[in-house]
Each structure stands twice: as C-alpha cells, then as structure tokens.
Design an enzyme around this catalytic site. Sequence first.
Site, PDB file in Angstrom:
ATOM      1  N   HIS A 118      99.951 -63.675 -79.484  1.00 15.27           N
ATOM      2  CA  HIS A 118      99.738 -62.756 -80.611  1.00 15.27           C
ATOM      3  C   HIS A 118     100.963 -61.841 -80.678  1.00 15.27           C
ATOM      4  O   HIS A 118     101.580 -61.558 -79.652  1.00 15.27           O
ATOM      5  CB  HIS A 118      98.473 -61.942 -80.308  1.00 15.27           C
ATOM      6  CG  HIS A 118      97.995 -61.065 -81.417  1.00 15.27           C
ATOM      7  ND1 HIS A 118      98.600 -59.880 -81.746  1.00 15.27           N
ATOM      8  CD2 HIS A 118      96.943 -61.196 -82.265  1.00 15.27           C
ATOM      9  CE1 HIS A 118      97.939 -59.314 -82.739  1.00 15.27           C
ATOM     10  NE2 HIS A 118      96.936 -60.096 -83.085  1.00 15.27           N
ATOM     11  N   ASP A 195      97.072 -60.585 -71.732  1.00 10.08           N
ATOM     12  CA  ASP A 195      96.455 -60.125 -72.973  1.00 10.08           C
ATOM     13  C   ASP A 195      95.051 -60.720 -73.004  1.00 10.08           C
ATOM     14  O   ASP A 195      94.877 -61.906 -73.286  1.00 10.08           O
ATOM     15  CB  ASP A 195      97.303 -60.598 -74.159  1.00 10.08           C
ATOM     16  CG  ASP A 195      96.590 -60.438 -75.501  1.00 10.08           C
ATOM     17  OD1 ASP A 195      95.453 -59.911 -75.518  1.00 10.08           O
ATOM     18  OD2 ASP A 195      97.165 -60.848 -76.523  1.00 10.08           O
ATOM     19  N   GLN A 198      90.877 -61.531 -76.312  1.00 11.95           N
ATOM     20  CA  GLN A 198      89.890 -62.532 -76.749  1.00 11.95           C
ATOM     21  C   GLN A 198      89.060 -63.076 -75.598  1.00 11.95           C
ATOM     22  O   GLN A 198      88.224 -63.950 -75.811  1.00 11.95           O
ATOM     23  CB  GLN A 198      90.594 -63.696 -77.466  1.00 11.95           C
ATOM     24  CG  GLN A 198      91.381 -63.317 -78.701  1.00 11.95           C
ATOM     25  CD  GLN A 198      90.493 -62.849 -79.851  1.00 11.95           C
ATOM     26  OE1 GLN A 198      89.265 -62.935 -79.803  1.00 11.95           O
ATOM     27  NE2 GLN A 198      91.127 -62.324 -80.889  1.00 11.95           N
ATOM     28  N   LYS A 221      86.619 -55.274 -80.284  1.00 14.68           N
ATOM     29  CA  LYS A 221      86.277 -56.699 -80.280  1.00 14.68           C
ATOM     30  C   LYS A 221      85.095 -56.986 -79.353  1.00 14.68           C
ATOM     31  O   LYS A 221      84.635 -58.123 -79.265  1.00 14.68           O
ATOM     32  CB  LYS A 221      87.483 -57.535 -79.835  1.00 14.68           C
ATOM     33  CG  LYS A 221      88.638 -57.561 -80.837  1.00 14.68           C
ATOM     34  CD  LYS A 221      89.658 -58.592 -80.414  1.00 14.68           C
ATOM     35  CE  LYS A 221      91.043 -58.329 -80.946  1.00 14.68           C
ATOM     36  NZ  LYS A 221      91.193 -58.536 -82.391  1.00 14.68           N
ATOM     37  N   CYS A 361      98.514 -63.050 -87.012  1.00 14.63           N
ATOM     38  CA  CYS A 361      99.499 -62.352 -86.171  1.00 14.63           C
ATOM     39  C   CYS A 361     100.106 -63.287 -85.126  1.00 14.63           C
ATOM     40  O   CYS A 361     100.381 -62.865 -83.990  1.00 14.63           O
ATOM     41  CB  CYS A 361      98.901 -61.117 -85.499  1.00 14.63           C
ATOM     42  SG  CYS A 361      98.320 -59.900 -86.661  1.00 14.63           S
TER      43      CYS A 361
END
Lengths: 403, 119
Positions: A118, A195, A198, A221, A361
């Site tokens: 991303h 990261d 998700q 999220k 993104c």
Amino acid sequence: MLNVRGDFPILSRMVNGHPLVYLDSAATAHKPVAVVEAERDFYVRAYANVRRGVYLLAAEATELYEAARAKVARFVGARPEEIVFTRGTTEALNLVAWGLGETRVRPRDELLVTEMEHHANLLPWQELARRRGAQLLAARITSQGELDLGDFQSKLSSRTRVVSVVHVSNVLGTINPVQEIAQWAHEVGAVVVVDAAQSVPHMPVDVGELGADLLAFSGHKMLGPTGIGVLWGRAELLAEMPPWLTGGEMIREAWIDRAVWADPPARFEGGTPPIAQAVALGSAVDYLQGIGMDRVHSHGQGLTAQALEGLRARPYVTVYGPPDPSRRGALVAFNLQGIHPHDVATLLDQEGIAIRAGHHCTQPLHRRLGIPASCRASFYLYNTPEEVEQLLAALDRVKETLG
Amino acid sequence: MSYEEVILDHWRHPRNKGRLPSPDASAVEANPLCGDVVRLELALRDGRVEDVRFDGEGCAISQAAASLLTEMIKGKTVEEARGLKDEDMLGALGNVVKTRLSCALLPLRALRKALGLGS
C-alpha cells in the site's frame, strides 16, 4: 457463521432503495453500538485531558486511556509500554521511517519492501531513501500474486537496514510469511516492520510469534473510531528512535535550547492524543475478543472462499491473488472483461452494494498486474453468504448491461 | 441497474471514433486515478469544427461522453465549441451520479485544452 448484524445499526439502512450490502470493510469497517456508546459514555462521564491533570476527572480519563492501551497490547500479545497510539497505520509507518532513518540509515544503505505494498508502506520509505541517500528495493510478486521469496532473498544483503512488508495485501489478499521474512532479515541485521492494517482486524495476530520488530495497524478497520491507530515496537527499538512530533507531553524535561525526551510510548504521543478514540478502540477490542478472533477469521475465510468460487465460475471475471482461500485475507479483487471497475461499482451501488473500485492506493502493484484499476469486495464479521450471492448475481447483471 | 440510454447507446456504438490524418487541433486528457484517457482531434475550417474524432479507453461514462461530445461540436463554430459548459455536457448525458462527474467531464476538458482554453 456469525450472527452479529443486529449490533451494527447502519447495516439496516437503505441505499438507492435497496438494503445496504457493505463489502468495503478493507477500506473501513462499520461500528457496533457498543463502540459508539463507549466513546459517547467517555465524553459524558469521564472526559478530561490525560496525564497532566491533578484532579479526579483527569485521573479517571488517564486510567481509561491507559486501560485501552493495555487492552490493545493484550490483543496482539504485547506489553502496554510497547504500544504507541498514533492517528492510524499511515502515521505509525511514517513515525517508524522517520525514527529508523535517524538512527540506522546512511547513504548507500538499502531498504527492502515488496511490489504489493500500500502507498502507506511505500512512500515513507521512498522519502527516507531520498532524505538519506539510501536505496529502496522492492521484492517481486509471482504470477499467483504471492511474494517471490527467491527474489526477496536475493535482494536482502548486509546493506539492508530495514525490511518493511505488508502482512495481508489489501488487493491480492495474500498473507505474507512474516515469520520467515523476519528470520531472514534478522540474519542480515535488518529491522523488520509490518503493515498489519489488513491482518490485525481479521485474524489472531501475536507479535511475539510473528517475530517482527515493529508493527502498525488502524483502529477504524477493526470496528474502532477513525483518528486512532497503533504502533507496536520492541521496547529497545522504540527506545532508540527519536520522536518525529515534538511538543507537549512527550518530554522529561525542557529548557529554552534543548529537551530530554520522555520514554516510549509517551515520547511518540506529542500533543493531546485521541483520547476518546483510544477508549472506544479498547471497546472494539473487547467486542472482537468477545466473539473470538478465530471465529472472525474463519467467518471471513468462509465468505472469501464462497466469493472466489463464484467469481471463478464466471468466465467474464478475472480474479487477482492466490487461488487458495486459506492463503488469503477476507477480500478479493477482480475485473469484469471489458468493463471499467468504476462502471461496475456505480451499477452495483444502484442496488445498494458497496464495493471499492480503483487502484486501492497500490498503483505500482496495479502497474505490475497490467491494469489501471480493479474492483474489490471485502468482508467482515457482519457480512453474510446471502450478501456474497447478491454480489455475484449483480455482477451478472452488470455484464448484461455493459458487456 | 442501468445507465441512461444515451450513455449505453454511445458506449455500445461510439460515433466519430478514430484518428484524423492531420488534425488542426488536438488534446489528450486522462484521469490518472482511474486510467480513463480521451484523445480529441479536430479539423477546423472557416472558424468551424469541420470534422472531429475521439479515441481513448476507460469507463463507459467517459467514452460515451466523448462520443456524444463529438456529435455536439461537429459543424459548430469554434466559438460555440469553446462556449460549451459543464452543464451542457451533463445535461446531454442525462443523469450522472456525483461520484462520476470527473469521468463525464473528461472529454470536455480535452476539448477545452485542444481549443487553447484552460481545462
């Protein structure tokens, strides 16, 4: 299958005359009543600024803020002093790129990411490379949409200072083997950043098991409010990094010409933090743990498997990412032959179905896939198999309309 | 589920699609976010748009709008083409949802650029 829809009032609203079918939780998740109430309750009953007040209300607010930190820490298997509240994943990764850049990165050093990052885990490293005269490398992906581990290893060297990888790709859905990556990176002395925007909302994540050094995720999220995110870091790494935001409440002592930083996490929380958001995030963690992350994960995998099967059965659909649902997060990106993703999303919206269309993104990844944009359906604990069927049937109608 | 008939018609049967051998004015405009691209080429004579072609790729709305725009300006004076407003384009397309206005107006931006106006 989970049955929690009653906890999410927005899911009963109508969109363009149809019940909302929300398939964009990878962008942001909806909030259960408990989280909204927790934030409201905090404002109504205990609100004050944290850490600085001598009065009772300030002490209560500080306790609730720190209790939220402890909840988040337990959620990912960390210690509270290793949890920094940020504005989101983006800010956490920028904070890390700034801090490691100051202490560890010199001209001609190398930073290693992947093609599936991303922009939030790409641009901070680009900027760092530019600032310090370092070189940014990106490991390739395979035709299956998985990380090319051979290419990754070949790009890892004694010059590599930082390896930063996405845990679960927000487009391909790929779950990257962070444990292996961390082991290889540590062998060459690189710091490992993850990261986890998700992954943490969707599956059990234990920072100790993963073996990384720093890990970032977002509150919004994972059923929490906007404006709050989390950076976890090994204590010794947080301790070595300088702050990137200076100001109130992040020092031990200040003079006119100099200051001594506070210990982490306060060092990285300059200014008044998102207090109510932290408290509400703590409530989101309670909610998720009440259900159990194993169940959240298997629910998402079930819906993803169903969507993958349905999409693959349609010859006019191209699906991106690993074919095996057990190797994916709860999302699937795809394209309809000859139809632009924006047209797909606009036509689905007419039936109340919300999906994402665009490059999500991840422009370099889309360039690598040879497409300008894609459609993405993403699932969470409140989605149902019926909604997946509605999506699939609606795609057939899109095909009829524009194909 | 559908688009306005005019959009579907121009999307399925684009008018004036292709290139001119030696255009007097031309421009390419793109929406970098979604990859829509429209090229507009004009043949001008005696202050009029004598001929026009469009080429491009992207969503149905941008490509239908480009096709429709060629019909709107063919035979018109250059001044009339310059005077086309966003509302004229949107009115001709019928109903465009607000999330897709940049697609609908991309060809008009190309026209303004070709005629030496700021987009």
